[in-house]
Design an enzyme around this catalytic site. Structure first.
Site, PDB file in Angstrom:
ATOM      1  N   ASP A  41       2.395   2.007   3.380  1.00  0.00           N
ATOM      2  CA  ASP A  41       3.436   1.112   3.927  1.00  0.00           C
ATOM      3  C   ASP A  41       4.826   1.604   3.568  1.00  0.00           C
ATOM      4  O   ASP A  41       5.790   1.294   4.268  1.00  0.00           O
ATOM      5  CB  ASP A  41       3.368  -0.310   3.327  1.00  0.00           C
ATOM      6  N   HIS A  86       0.874  -1.179   0.000  1.00  0.00           N
ATOM      7  CA  HIS A  86       0.000   0.000   0.000  1.00  0.00           C
ATOM      8  C   HIS A  86       0.915   1.234   0.000  1.00  0.00           C
ATOM      9  O   HIS A  86       2.014   1.186   0.573  1.00  0.00           O
ATOM     10  CB  HIS A  86      -0.819   0.154   1.279  1.00  0.00           C
TER      11      HIS A  86
HETATM   12  C1  XLS Z   1      -7.138  -6.522   5.514  1.00  0.00           C
HETATM   13  C2  XLS Z   1      -6.823  -6.824   4.134  1.00  0.00           C
HETATM   14  C3  XLS Z   1      -5.718  -5.962   3.537  1.00  0.00           C
HETATM   15  C4  XLS Z   1      -5.725  -6.071   2.042  1.00  0.00           C
HETATM   16  C5  XLS Z   1      -4.976  -4.987   1.347  1.00  0.00           C
HETATM   17  O1  XLS Z   1      -7.756  -7.306   6.216  1.00  0.00           O
HETATM   18  O2  XLS Z   1      -6.519  -8.164   4.027  1.00  0.00           O
HETATM   19  O3  XLS Z   1      -4.498  -6.305   4.090  1.00  0.00           O
HETATM   20  O4  XLS Z   1      -5.208  -7.285   1.630  1.00  0.00           O
HETATM   21  O5  XLS Z   1      -5.469  -3.734   1.620  1.00  0.00           O
END
Ligand code: XLS
Ligand code: NI
Ligand code: NI
Length: 433
Positions: free
Chosen positions: A102, A99
């Site tokens: 991150d 993301h």
């Molecule tokens: C959260 C989600 C997230 C997605 C990406 O529970 O799994 O990590 O995979 O935004």
């Protein structure tokens, strides 16, 4: 070079008998199964957020981890990237996912966020030139910051919708720039807490339009990857708009996007929705929207998304059986959306979490391949539906109630129930393990 992973060797395949912790027992990337290497089948990806941004902790207490890159300066973001690419190399990870939030420091405003993202994306691009690791998917974090407390696309405030749309554009640009194979949208806080303050119809329209804009932009820039929606129920509200695969499919149909958007299915989200992982995978395949998977494991008692590394071979086997039946991954892959437990403080914990997960998935895929190759399970299923392959069975689908009634009366049709043979099939599956 950072010294974060000092002393940890590159992980190699040594076979099931190896006593060395830092080795693969089942994941031999070059092993050919059903005409493809395990590397090509599984398409493993490291999740940047859990591996490098997650701070440890649980609902009752904050950060337990110490990482030399924790902080909000650009230099630290680059140190984090250095460590990340070192880990990709140690694991031989074919892919990673991220993301925006991150990888870059949070700015004071949208422009600063964008500048920070662009700087780090160029830094990634440089690193990727000397690396085997590619980008499986990028995504926007439209949930952590307090501005998204009432959702992103579904927010009652159009300024939050605008901020979110602009952020999606920058993240799609970043994904495209780095050669990403997919772009993911996960609904985060797209749900509602109370109907007393919520216009559900309007919020759905907003979410639908946002997704259409993402698809339009994909075509405009010539991004060839897939757009994926990741369904998730329960968290943080009981009424999440992207609850499960079936709900997402209805939503895609509503906005004319069922041929444009596929799903990224997460094991833990399936469990939270009261489904099995393989149910969600099989449904996506049946609906023609299977895209990619987020592989993790939920605690079956906890009732929240615990994001643990997978460690159950029978479960992964049933999941990969569905993946193989869907024809395998095309742009998708196996993203480890999994994080360490709060007491797993060390660099080696991070490596070993991935090593075990890669081995469990490889073992599961090999079991699934045997099940498919042997054909017994599919033969049993085909036999169960064989009546539909007869001329009478086929004709039924094009008939009408009156003609069918005449037929049932005329031929005195009086069906006898037949066993579903569930126990026999369960025993059969266990023989492949
Ligand atoms: C959260 C989600 C997230 C997605 C990406 O529970 O799994 O990590 O995979 O935004
Ligand atoms: Ni996920
Ligand atoms: Ni999740």
């Amino acid at each position: 070079m950072t010294d974060f992973f000092n002393g940890i060797p590159t992980i190699k395949y040594e076979g099931p008998e190896s006593q060395n912790d830092f080795t693969f027992r089942h994941y031999n990337p070059d092993e050919v199964v059903l005409g493809k290497t395990l590397k090509e089948h599984l398409r493993f990806a490291v999740a940047y957020w859990h591996s490098f941004a997650w701070e440890g902790g649980d609902p009752f207490g904050g950060r337990t981890f110490d990482r030399p890159w924790f902080g909000s300066e650009m230099d630290l973001a680059k140190l984090k990237a250095d460590a990340a690419f070192e880990m990709f190399e140690i694991l031989g990870a074919p892919f990673f996912c991220f993301h925006d939030a991150d990888v870059r420091p949070e700015g004071q405003n949208f422009a600063e966020n964008t500048r920070n993202l662009e700087e780090i994306v160029e830094y990634f691009a440089g690193k990727m030139e000397g690396s085997e690791t590619k980008l499986l998917w990028g995504t926007a974090n439209l949930f952590s910051h307090r501005r998204f407390m009432s959702g992103a696309a579904t927010n009652p405030d159009p300024e939050v919708f605008a901020f979110s749309a602009a952020t999606i554009k920058t993240c799609m640009d970043a994904t495209y720039r780095l050669g990403g194979q997919n772009y993911v949208l996960w609904g985060g806080r797209e749900g509602y807490e109370t109907l007393l303050n919520t216009d559900m119809g309007r919020e759905r329209q907003q979410a639908g339009r946002m997704l259409q804009m993402a698809v339009e932009y994909k075509h405009k820039i010539g991004f060839k990857g897939a757009i994926l929606i990741e369904p998730k129920p329960q968290e943080p509200t009981k009424h999440q708009y992207d609850y499960d695969v079936a709900t997402v499919y209805g939503f895609l149909k509503d906005f004319g996007l069922e041929d444009e958007v596929q799903v990224n299915i997460e094991q833990g989200h399936a469990i939270l929705a009261g489904h099995s992982f393989e149910h969600e995978l099989a449904l996506a395949r049946a609906l023609g929207i299977f895209g990619s998977i987020d592989m993790n494991r939920n605690d079956y008692q906890s009732g929240w998304d615990t994001d643990q590394f997978p460690n159950n071979v029978p479960e992964t086997a049933l999941a990969y059986y569905e993946v193989l039946k869907a024809g395998g991954f095309t742009t998708g892959g196996t993203n480890f959306d999994a994080k360490l437990r709060r007491q797993s403080l060390d660099a080696e914990d991070l490596i070993l979490g991935h090593v075990g997960a890669m081995d469990v998935c490889a073992a599961g895929l090999k079991v699934a391949a045997k099940m498919l190759d042997d054909g017994k399970l599919e033969a049993e299923r085909d036999a169960r539906y064989a009546g539909w392959e007869t001329p009478e069975g086929k004709a039924l689908m094009h008939s009408d109630l009156e003609s069918i009634m005449a037929q049932v009366t005329g031929q005195d049709i009086n069906p006898e129930p037949k066993s579903g043979r569930q126990e026999r099939l369960e025993n059969l599956v266990n023989r492949y393990l």
